[in-house]
Design a protein around this motif. Sequence first.
Motif, mmCIF file in Angstrom:
data_model
loop_
_atom_site.group_PDB
_atom_site.id
_atom_site.type_symbol
_atom_site.label_atom_id
_atom_site.label_comp_id
_atom_site.label_asym_id
_atom_site.label_seq_id
_atom_site.Cartn_x
_atom_site.Cartn_y
_atom_site.Cartn_z
ATOM 1 N N GLN A 25 0.833 -1.191 0.000
ATOM 2 C CA GLN A 25 0.000 0.000 0.000
ATOM 3 C C GLN A 25 0.879 1.256 0.000
ATOM 4 O OE1 GLN A 25 -2.134 0.318 3.690
ATOM 5 N NE2 GLN A 25 -3.905 1.194 2.677
ATOM 6 N N THR A 26 0.517 2.218 -0.834
ATOM 7 C CA THR A 26 1.288 3.456 -0.892
ATOM 8 C C THR A 26 0.647 4.507 0.023
ATOM 9 O OG1 THR A 26 0.044 4.248 -2.809
ATOM 10 C CG2 THR A 26 2.088 3.010 -3.238
ATOM 11 N N PRO A 27 1.436 5.442 0.544
ATOM 12 C CA PRO A 27 0.899 6.435 1.484
ATOM 13 C C PRO A 27 -0.289 7.227 0.951
ATOM 14 C CG PRO A 27 3.271 6.478 1.551
ATOM 15 C CD PRO A 27 2.885 5.569 0.410
ATOM 16 N N ASP A 28 -0.310 7.536 -0.336
ATOM 17 C CA ASP A 28 -1.418 8.337 -0.869
ATOM 18 C C ASP A 28 -2.730 7.562 -0.918
ATOM 19 O OD1 ASP A 28 -0.235 6.801 -2.954
ATOM 20 O OD2 ASP A 28 -1.195 8.068 -4.449
ATOM 21 N N GLU A 29 -2.706 6.260 -0.685
ATOM 22 C CA GLU A 29 -3.925 5.449 -0.679
ATOM 23 C C GLU A 29 -4.613 5.427 0.684
ATOM 24 O OE1 GLU A 29 -2.711 2.059 -3.945
ATOM 25 O OE2 GLU A 29 -2.130 1.749 -1.862
ATOM 26 N N ILE A 30 -3.921 5.839 1.731
ATOM 27 C CA ILE A 30 -4.439 5.735 3.100
ATOM 28 C C ILE A 30 -5.480 6.826 3.369
ATOM 29 C CG2 ILE A 30 -3.838 5.870 5.549
ATOM 30 C CD1 ILE A 30 -1.053 4.789 4.758
ATOM 31 N N LYS A 31 -6.630 6.422 3.878
ATOM 32 C CA LYS A 31 -7.671 7.378 4.276
ATOM 33 C C LYS A 31 -7.261 7.992 5.606
ATOM 34 C CE LYS A 31 -12.650 7.770 4.939
ATOM 35 N NZ LYS A 31 -12.816 8.819 3.931
ATOM 36 N N GLU A 32 -7.071 9.308 5.615
ATOM 37 C CA GLU A 32 -6.628 10.029 6.810
ATOM 38 C C GLU A 32 -7.808 10.702 7.502
ATOM 39 O OE1 GLU A 32 -3.931 12.973 5.368
ATOM 40 O OE2 GLU A 32 -2.273 11.576 5.213
ATOM 41 N N PHE A 33 -7.686 10.811 8.824
ATOM 42 C CA PHE A 33 -8.674 11.519 9.630
ATOM 43 C C PHE A 33 -7.954 12.596 10.429
ATOM 44 C CE2 PHE A 33 -10.209 7.279 8.828
ATOM 45 C CZ PHE A 33 -11.524 7.484 8.448
ATOM 46 N N ASP A 34 -8.632 13.717 10.645
ATOM 47 C CA ASP A 34 -8.025 14.841 11.360
ATOM 48 C C ASP A 34 -7.955 14.628 12.868
ATOM 49 O OD1 ASP A 34 -7.513 16.328 9.050
ATOM 50 O OD2 ASP A 34 -9.556 17.138 9.058
ATOM 51 N N SER A 35 -8.751 13.703 13.384
ATOM 52 C CA SER A 35 -8.726 13.429 14.820
ATOM 53 C C SER A 35 -9.037 11.962 15.073
ATOM 54 C CB SER A 35 -9.757 14.293 15.555
ATOM 55 O OG SER A 35 -11.071 13.878 15.215
ATOM 56 N N LYS A 36 -8.660 11.505 16.243
ATOM 57 C CA LYS A 36 -8.973 10.131 16.632
ATOM 58 C C LYS A 36 -10.487 9.944 16.720
ATOM 59 C CE LYS A 36 -7.662 6.491 19.802
ATOM 60 N NZ LYS A 36 -6.783 6.102 20.895
ATOM 61 N N GLU A 37 -11.181 10.959 17.214
ATOM 62 C CA GLU A 37 -12.636 10.890 17.330
ATOM 63 C C GLU A 37 -13.294 10.749 15.964
ATOM 64 O OE1 GLU A 37 -10.706 13.295 18.818
ATOM 65 O OE2 GLU A 37 -10.774 12.362 20.805
ATOM 66 N N GLN A 38 -12.784 11.473 14.974
ATOM 67 C CA GLN A 38 -13.332 11.388 13.618
ATOM 68 C C GLN A 38 -13.140 9.976 13.066
ATOM 69 O OE1 GLN A 38 -11.227 13.573 10.544
ATOM 70 N NE2 GLN A 38 -13.162 14.186 9.608
ATOM 71 N N ALA A 39 -11.977 9.385 13.303
ATOM 72 C CA ALA A 39 -11.711 8.023 12.850
ATOM 73 C C ALA A 39 -12.615 7.028 13.569
ATOM 74 C CB ALA A 39 -10.243 7.665 13.069
ATOM 75 N N GLU A 40 -12.824 7.226 14.872
ATOM 76 C CA GLU A 40 -13.704 6.334 15.638
ATOM 77 C C GLU A 40 -15.139 6.409 15.121
ATOM 78 O OE1 GLU A 40 -12.892 7.856 19.534
ATOM 79 O OE2 GLU A 40 -11.346 6.339 19.914
ATOM 80 N N THR A 41 -15.608 7.620 14.829
ATOM 81 C CA THR A 41 -16.961 7.796 14.302
ATOM 82 C C THR A 41 -17.108 7.073 12.970
ATOM 83 O OG1 THR A 41 -17.216 9.917 15.426
ATOM 84 C CG2 THR A 41 -18.659 9.516 13.539
ATOM 85 N N TYR A 42 -16.121 7.236 12.075
ATOM 86 C CA TYR A 42 -16.155 6.557 10.779
ATOM 87 C C TYR A 42 -16.170 5.045 10.979
ATOM 88 C CZ TYR A 42 -15.023 5.164 6.028
ATOM 89 O OH TYR A 42 -15.066 4.576 4.787
ATOM 90 N N ARG A 43 -15.302 4.558 11.854
ATOM 91 C CA ARG A 43 -15.232 3.119 12.142
ATOM 92 C C ARG A 43 -16.590 2.603 12.609
ATOM 93 N NH1 ARG A 43 -12.399 2.113 17.453
ATOM 94 N NH2 ARG A 43 -14.432 2.923 18.037
ATOM 95 N N ASP A 44 -17.223 3.337 13.505
ATOM 96 C CA ASP A 44 -18.512 2.914 14.037
ATOM 97 C C ASP A 44 -19.608 2.976 12.981
ATOM 98 O OD1 ASP A 44 -17.123 2.583 16.389
ATOM 99 O OD2 ASP A 44 -17.957 4.384 17.348
ATOM 100 N N GLU A 45 -19.624 4.051 12.186
ATOM 101 C CA GLU A 45 -20.638 4.188 11.132
ATOM 102 C C GLU A 45 -20.517 3.089 10.081
ATOM 103 O OE1 GLU A 45 -19.981 8.146 9.697
ATOM 104 O OE2 GLU A 45 -21.198 9.055 11.291
ATOM 105 N N GLN A 46 -19.281 2.684 9.795
ATOM 106 C CA GLN A 46 -19.041 1.644 8.787
ATOM 107 C C GLN A 46 -19.114 0.238 9.378
ATOM 108 O OE1 GLN A 46 -18.814 2.434 5.501
ATOM 109 N NE2 GLN A 46 -19.283 4.465 6.286
ATOM 110 N N LYS A 47 -19.392 0.160 10.674
ATOM 111 C CA LYS A 47 -19.521 -1.112 11.379
ATOM 112 C C LYS A 47 -18.259 -1.973 11.261
ATOM 113 C CE LYS A 47 -24.566 -1.273 11.036
ATOM 114 N NZ LYS A 47 -24.780 0.114 10.924
ATOM 115 N N LEU A 48 -17.141 -1.314 11.453
ATOM 116 C CA LEU A 48 -15.852 -2.020 11.414
ATOM 117 C C LEU A 48 -15.523 -2.519 12.819
ATOM 118 C CD1 LEU A 48 -13.883 0.489 9.145
ATOM 119 C CD2 LEU A 48 -14.916 -1.683 8.471
ATOM 120 N N PHE A 49 -16.371 -3.395 13.311
ATOM 121 C CA PHE A 49 -16.214 -3.917 14.664
ATOM 122 C C PHE A 49 -15.414 -5.202 14.616
ATOM 123 C CE2 PHE A 49 -20.450 -1.783 14.723
ATOM 124 C CZ PHE A 49 -20.036 -0.661 15.416
ATOM 125 N N ASN A 50 -14.169 -5.095 14.928
ATOM 126 C CA ASN A 50 -13.267 -6.233 14.882
ATOM 127 C C ASN A 50 -12.158 -5.931 15.884
ATOM 128 O OD1 ASN A 50 -11.009 -7.884 14.180
ATOM 129 N ND2 ASN A 50 -11.821 -8.154 12.119
#
Length: 108
Positions: A25-50
């Motif tokens: 994977q190349t760095p430009d492919e990584i989805k970045e978030f501005d905060s940990k909270e933003q990443a957590e919200t995305y994770r929860d909305e996408q149901k990435l529970f693992n």
Amino acid sequence: MKFAIYSTDSQSFLNHDGNFGNWNQTPDEIKEFDSKEQAETYRDEQKLFNPNISINEIYYTIQDREAGNIIGNYASYQEAKLEFDTFEANDKANGEYVEDFYQIVKGE
């Protein structure tokens, strides 16, 4: 400082398309978030529970490709890419350009 969602199952970060990348994977492919909270919200909305999914702080490094000498660290891929382009433009202007001399990698 940026954050990304990481899977130990695939040993990669979440891509912009919502899928996890692979080992090259190349760095430009990584989805970045501005905060940990933003990443957590995305994770929860996408149901990435693992239990093998984590949210990691990330940064990017410009280094010379051959020896791996670190030239600089940057908080986002966009910042690193801007500086990368500047380095290459300066090298071209000074007659010192070597194709693929620099590379951007995800910092460790």
